[in-house]
Design a protein around this motif. Structure first.
Motif, PDB file in Angstrom:
ATOM      1  N   TYR A  15      33.254  31.554  36.363  1.00  0.00           N
ATOM      2  CA  TYR A  15      33.943  32.782  36.770  1.00  0.00           C
ATOM      3  C   TYR A  15      34.430  33.554  35.546  1.00  0.00           C
ATOM      4  O   TYR A  15      34.235  34.774  35.445  1.00  0.00           O
ATOM      5  N   VAL A  16      35.059  32.859  34.608  1.00  0.00           N
ATOM      6  CA  VAL A  16      35.545  33.504  33.381  1.00  0.00           C
ATOM      7  C   VAL A  16      34.375  34.134  32.625  1.00  0.00           C
ATOM      8  O   VAL A  16      34.454  35.291  32.201  1.00  0.00           O
ATOM      9  N   ASP A  17      33.278  33.386  32.452  1.00  0.00           N
ATOM     10  CA  ASP A  17      32.109  33.921  31.747  1.00  0.00           C
ATOM     11  C   ASP A  17      31.563  35.175  32.423  1.00  0.00           C
ATOM     12  O   ASP A  17      31.141  36.122  31.755  1.00  0.00           O
ATOM     13  N   PRO A  31      31.369  44.624  33.021  1.00  0.00           N
ATOM     14  CA  PRO A  31      32.209  45.757  33.429  1.00  0.00           C
ATOM     15  C   PRO A  31      33.436  45.349  34.235  1.00  0.00           C
ATOM     16  O   PRO A  31      34.254  46.180  34.592  1.00  0.00           O
ATOM     17  N   TRP A  32      33.566  44.067  34.565  1.00  0.00           N
ATOM     18  CA  TRP A  32      34.651  43.627  35.455  1.00  0.00           C
ATOM     19  C   TRP A  32      35.987  43.545  34.725  1.00  0.00           C
ATOM     20  O   TRP A  32      37.021  43.891  35.305  1.00  0.00           O
ATOM     21  N   ASN A  33      35.995  43.034  33.499  1.00  0.00           N
ATOM     22  CA  ASN A  33      37.198  42.994  32.659  1.00  0.00           C
ATOM     23  C   ASN A  33      38.404  42.338  33.326  1.00  0.00           C
ATOM     24  O   ASN A  33      39.539  42.789  33.154  1.00  0.00           O
ATOM     25  N   GLU A  34      38.176  41.279  34.074  1.00  0.00           N
ATOM     26  CA  GLU A  34      39.304  40.567  34.666  1.00  0.00           C
ATOM     27  C   GLU A  34      40.028  39.786  33.574  1.00  0.00           C
ATOM     28  O   GLU A  34      39.452  39.456  32.547  1.00  0.00           O
ATOM     29  N   ASP A  35      41.302  39.500  33.819  1.00  0.00           N
ATOM     30  CA  ASP A  35      42.081  38.779  32.824  1.00  0.00           C
ATOM     31  C   ASP A  35      42.262  37.321  33.251  1.00  0.00           C
ATOM     32  O   ASP A  35      41.808  36.904  34.324  1.00  0.00           O
ATOM     33  N   ALA A  36      42.935  36.556  32.406  1.00  0.00           N
ATOM     34  CA  ALA A  36      43.114  35.121  32.659  1.00  0.00           C
ATOM     35  C   ALA A  36      43.854  34.874  33.975  1.00  0.00           C
ATOM     36  O   ALA A  36      43.532  33.927  34.700  1.00  0.00           O
ATOM     37  N   GLU A  37      44.821  35.719  34.292  1.00  0.00           N
ATOM     38  CA  GLU A  37      45.573  35.550  35.537  1.00  0.00           C
ATOM     39  C   GLU A  37      44.668  35.726  36.757  1.00  0.00           C
ATOM     40  O   GLU A  37      44.759  34.978  37.725  1.00  0.00           O
ATOM     41  N   GLN A  38      43.770  36.709  36.712  1.00  0.00           N
ATOM     42  CA  GLN A  38      42.842  36.912  37.823  1.00  0.00           C
ATOM     43  C   GLN A  38      41.887  35.733  37.970  1.00  0.00           C
ATOM     44  O   GLN A  38      41.528  35.355  39.090  1.00  0.00           O
ATOM     45  N   ALA A  39      41.501  35.137  36.861  1.00  0.00           N
ATOM     46  CA  ALA A  39      40.623  33.965  36.916  1.00  0.00           C
ATOM     47  C   ALA A  39      41.348  32.771  37.533  1.00  0.00           C
ATOM     48  O   ALA A  39      40.747  31.993  38.279  1.00  0.00           O
TER      49      ALA A  39
END
Length: 189
Positions: free
Chosen positions: A23-25, A31-39
Motif C-alpha cells: 500500500y505504501v509503495d 499521483p495519490w500522495n498519501e501520507d503515513a497516517e493514511q497508510a
C-alpha cells in the motif's frame, strides 16, 4: 513467476504487514500522495473490510513476497453514505445507484509494487476479485487525479459510468466488463 491466492475473510490479516508495505509503495507516491497516517488507516479499514459480506481479496506472491493485492466486497443496500459514496451516488442518481451498485461486487483497493507495473499483474488481480461477481455486476471508484488508473480500467474493458468535470479533483464510477448496465452508461460528450 507470480502466484495469486484468494482470501475470503480474516485470514487475510495474517499478511497485514506485507499489505501495508505494498500500500505504501503504491499510494504514498504521486499521483495519490498519501501520507503515513493514511497508510496506517488502511490497516484499520482492512480489519473492518474482512468482515463485510462478500469480502474477497487476491494477493500476488512473487516467491514469498507479496507484490500486489486487490480487495472487494458486496455493496449493501441502502447505499452507504460514508467515504466517497455520496459523490458516486450524485454522479449516477438515486435509481441507477441502487440498480447498478447495490448487491454488486465493489472493488475497493488494487495495488501493485512499482516494479510490477506493466507486467499484467494488476489486470490479473482485478480479474481475480471480479470474476465471480453476482450476475457479472462489479464496480469501482477511482480518482481523476490518475489518468494512468483511468486508462488502465478502460483498457481492461471497464466502462466509465460517471463523468465529472475534468478539474482533477473528482471521482468516477467504473462498471466491470460483464456488468449488464455497462451499455446503459452515459458516454462522455
Amino acid at each position: 513467476m507470480t502466484d495469486i491466492r484468494l482470501f475470503q475473510g480474516p485470514e487475510l490479516l495474517d499478511h497485514a504487514v506485507a499489505l501495508h508495505s505494498v500500500y505504501v509503495d503504491a499510494f504514498c507516491a504521486p499521483p495519490w500522495n498519501e501520507d503515513a497516517e493514511q497508510a496506517i488507516e488502511f490497516l484499520g479499514s482492512l480489519r473492518v473490510a474482512v468482515r463485510r459480506p462478500g469480502f474477497t481479496a487476491a494477493l500476488a506472491f512473487g516467491g514469498r513476497e507479496v507484490v500486489g493485492f486487490a480487495t472487494a466486497w458486496t455493496t449493501l443496500a441502502p447505499f452507504p453514505t460514508d467515504r466517497c459514496y455520496p459523490r458516486a451516488a450524485a454522479g449516477l442518481g438515486p435509481e441507477r445507484t441502487v440498480d447498478w451498485l447495490c448487491g454488486a461486487r465493489e472493488i475497493d483497493e488494487l495495488a501493485v509494487r512499482p516494479q510490477a507495473h506493466g507486467t499484467g499483474l494488476a489486470a490479473d488481480l482485478l480479474e481475480a476479485v471480479a470474476e465471480d461477481a453476482p450476475d457479472g455486476r462489479s464496480w469501482l471508484l477511482t480518482s481523476l487525479r490518475s489518468p494512468r488508473a483511468m486508462s488502465f480500467y478502460r483498457g481492461q474493458g471497464w466502462t466509465q459510468a460517471t463523468h465529472p468535470s475534468p478539474d482533477g479533483e473528482g471521482i468516477v464510477v467504473f462498471l466491470g466488463p460483464r456488468h449488464p448496465a455497462g451499455a446503459l452508461a452515459a458516454q462522455p460528450l
